[in-house]
Design a protein around this motif. Structure first.
Motif, PDB file in Angstrom:
ATOM      1  N   MET A 163      45.197  20.761  35.455  1.00 32.96           N
ATOM      2  CA  MET A 163      44.967  21.766  36.491  1.00 32.96           C
ATOM      3  C   MET A 163      44.621  23.086  35.825  1.00 32.96           C
ATOM      4  N   SER A 164      43.661  23.776  36.416  1.00 32.89           N
ATOM      5  CA  SER A 164      43.277  25.104  35.963  1.00 32.89           C
ATOM      6  C   SER A 164      43.486  26.063  37.124  1.00 32.89           C
ATOM      7  N   MET A 165      43.932  27.272  36.808  1.00 35.29           N
ATOM      8  CA  MET A 165      44.189  28.241  37.874  1.00 35.29           C
ATOM      9  C   MET A 165      44.152  29.648  37.312  1.00 35.29           C
ATOM     10  N   LYS A 166      44.115  30.613  38.208  1.00 38.87           N
ATOM     11  CA  LYS A 166      44.262  32.018  37.866  1.00 38.87           C
ATOM     12  C   LYS A 166      45.671  32.436  38.276  1.00 38.87           C
ATOM     13  N   VAL A 167      46.281  33.287  37.448  1.00 35.83           N
ATOM     14  CA  VAL A 167      47.600  33.831  37.764  1.00 35.83           C
ATOM     15  C   VAL A 167      47.500  35.356  37.610  1.00 35.83           C
ATOM     16  N   PRO A 168      47.118  36.054  38.703  1.00 38.13           N
ATOM     17  CA  PRO A 168      46.886  37.498  38.632  1.00 38.13           C
ATOM     18  C   PRO A 168      48.087  38.316  38.174  1.00 38.13           C
ATOM     19  N   GLU A 169      49.298  37.823  38.420  1.00 34.96           N
ATOM     20  CA  GLU A 169      50.507  38.570  38.047  1.00 34.96           C
ATOM     21  C   GLU A 169      50.823  38.495  36.555  1.00 34.96           C
ATOM     22  N   MET A 170      50.129  37.635  35.809  1.00 29.32           N
ATOM     23  CA  MET A 170      50.367  37.506  34.366  1.00 29.32           C
ATOM     24  C   MET A 170      49.634  38.651  33.659  1.00 29.32           C
ATOM     25  N   SER A 171      50.404  39.560  33.057  1.00 34.27           N
ATOM     26  CA  SER A 171      49.780  40.747  32.481  1.00 34.27           C
ATOM     27  C   SER A 171      50.015  40.934  30.983  1.00 34.27           C
ATOM     28  N   CYS A 172      50.870  40.100  30.376  1.00 39.49           N
ATOM     29  CA  CYS A 172      51.185  40.317  28.958  1.00 39.49           C
ATOM     30  C   CYS A 172      51.633  39.012  28.310  1.00 39.49           C
ATOM     31  N   GLY A 173      51.874  39.086  27.009  1.00 37.85           N
ATOM     32  CA  GLY A 173      52.334  37.922  26.264  1.00 37.85           C
ATOM     33  C   GLY A 173      53.688  37.419  26.731  1.00 37.85           C
ATOM     34  N   HIS A 174      54.551  38.330  27.166  1.00 39.86           N
ATOM     35  CA  HIS A 174      55.863  37.906  27.685  1.00 39.86           C
ATOM     36  C   HIS A 174      55.679  37.075  28.944  1.00 39.86           C
ATOM     37  N   CYS A 175      54.764  37.508  29.811  1.00 39.88           N
ATOM     38  CA  CYS A 175      54.471  36.750  31.043  1.00 39.88           C
ATOM     39  C   CYS A 175      53.964  35.346  30.708  1.00 39.88           C
ATOM     40  N   SER A 176      52.997  35.259  29.794  1.00 43.09           N
ATOM     41  CA  SER A 176      52.447  33.947  29.454  1.00 43.09           C
ATOM     42  C   SER A 176      53.520  33.067  28.806  1.00 43.09           C
ATOM     43  N   GLY A 177      54.389  33.675  28.002  1.00 44.23           N
ATOM     44  CA  GLY A 177      55.488  32.915  27.395  1.00 44.23           C
ATOM     45  C   GLY A 177      56.445  32.371  28.436  1.00 44.23           C
ATOM     46  N   THR A 178      56.736  33.180  29.456  1.00 46.05           N
ATOM     47  CA  THR A 178      57.622  32.734  30.536  1.00 46.05           C
ATOM     48  C   THR A 178      56.997  31.565  31.295  1.00 46.05           C
ATOM     49  N   ILE A 179      55.719  31.682  31.606  1.00 47.52           N
ATOM     50  CA  ILE A 179      55.018  30.601  32.311  1.00 47.52           C
ATOM     51  C   ILE A 179      55.087  29.317  31.485  1.00 47.52           C
ATOM     52  N   GLN A 180      54.762  29.420  30.196  1.00 42.68           N
ATOM     53  CA  GLN A 180      54.782  28.234  29.343  1.00 42.68           C
ATOM     54  C   GLN A 180      56.180  27.636  29.258  1.00 42.68           C
ATOM     55  N   LYS A 181      57.178  28.473  29.035  1.00 43.75           N
ATOM     56  CA  LYS A 181      58.558  27.993  28.869  1.00 43.75           C
ATOM     57  C   LYS A 181      59.071  27.323  30.144  1.00 43.75           C
ATOM     58  N   GLU A 182      58.882  27.968  31.292  1.00 42.12           N
ATOM     59  CA  GLU A 182      59.434  27.436  32.539  1.00 42.12           C
ATOM     60  C   GLU A 182      58.715  26.169  33.004  1.00 42.12           C
ATOM     61  N   VAL A 183      57.394  26.121  32.873  1.00 40.10           N
ATOM     62  CA  VAL A 183      56.660  24.933  33.328  1.00 40.10           C
ATOM     63  C   VAL A 183      56.901  23.759  32.376  1.00 40.10           C
ATOM     64  N   MET A 184      57.022  24.026  31.078  1.00 39.40           N
ATOM     65  CA  MET A 184      57.274  22.946  30.114  1.00 39.40           C
ATOM     66  C   MET A 184      58.645  22.311  30.299  1.00 39.40           C
ATOM     67  N   LYS A 185      59.553  22.969  31.010  1.00 39.44           N
ATOM     68  CA  LYS A 185      60.868  22.386  31.301  1.00 39.44           C
ATOM     69  C   LYS A 185      60.768  21.201  32.256  1.00 39.44           C
ATOM     70  N   LEU A 186      59.676  21.109  33.006  1.00 35.92           N
ATOM     71  CA  LEU A 186      59.518  20.052  34.006  1.00 35.92           C
ATOM     72  C   LEU A 186      59.164  18.729  33.336  1.00 35.92           C
ATOM     73  N   ALA A 187      59.855  17.679  33.719  1.00 35.51           N
ATOM     74  CA  ALA A 187      59.569  16.350  33.177  1.00 35.51           C
ATOM     75  C   ALA A 187      58.146  15.945  33.521  1.00 35.51           C
ATOM     76  N   GLY A 188      57.401  15.529  32.518  1.00 33.23           N
ATOM     77  CA  GLY A 188      56.028  15.079  32.727  1.00 33.23           C
ATOM     78  C   GLY A 188      54.974  16.108  32.355  1.00 33.23           C
ATOM     79  N   VAL A 189      55.360  17.363  32.185  1.00 32.98           N
ATOM     80  CA  VAL A 189      54.391  18.379  31.769  1.00 32.98           C
ATOM     81  C   VAL A 189      54.194  18.233  30.265  1.00 32.98           C
ATOM     82  N   THR A 190      52.938  18.059  29.843  1.00 29.99           N
ATOM     83  CA  THR A 190      52.650  17.792  28.436  1.00 29.99           C
ATOM     84  C   THR A 190      52.046  18.988  27.711  1.00 29.99           C
TER      85      THR A 190
END
Length: 101
Positions: free
Chosen positions: A32-59
């Motif tokens: 899936m590809s998407m835009k995330v307008p609220e992502m404004s910095c490296g901390h934001c992108s790190g949070t997105i990566q960390k939280e979504v990778m916690k889900l079983a099946g996300v590779t």
């Protein structure tokens, strides 16, 4: 010359060309590809990566704050609805969602 590591999707296509039986998980990979307008910095992108990778099946999760682009690769048992709920719960609602594969 430098060798490139093949992507999971190219490996799956290669194996499918031989008509070999594959685990059903490999056959249900979604990108899936998407835009995330609220992502404004490296901390934001790190949070997105960390939280979504916690889900079983996300590779794989890539998030670029400069372009606001996020790509998420997943297989069962992960679902787009579950991933979207996770993004929204972390105050990063996705827009312009598109299935790439």
């Amino acid at each position: 010359a430098a060798r490139q590591t093949p992507s999971l999707s190219s490996i799956v296509r290669f194996l499918l060309s031989f008509s070999l039986p594959l685990p059903s998980l490999l056959l249900k990979m979604t990108l899936m590809s998407m835009k995330v307008p609220e992502m404004s910095c490296g901390h934001c992108s790190g949070t997105i990566q960390k939280e979504v990778m916690k889900l079983a099946g996300v590779t794989k999760v890539t998030a670029d704050p400069a372009t606001k682009d996020v790509q998420i690769e997943f297989v069962d048992p992960a679902t787009w609805d579950e991933i979207k709920r996770t993004l929204i719960a972390n105050e990063f609602p996705p827009e312009k969602e598109e299935i790439m594969s």
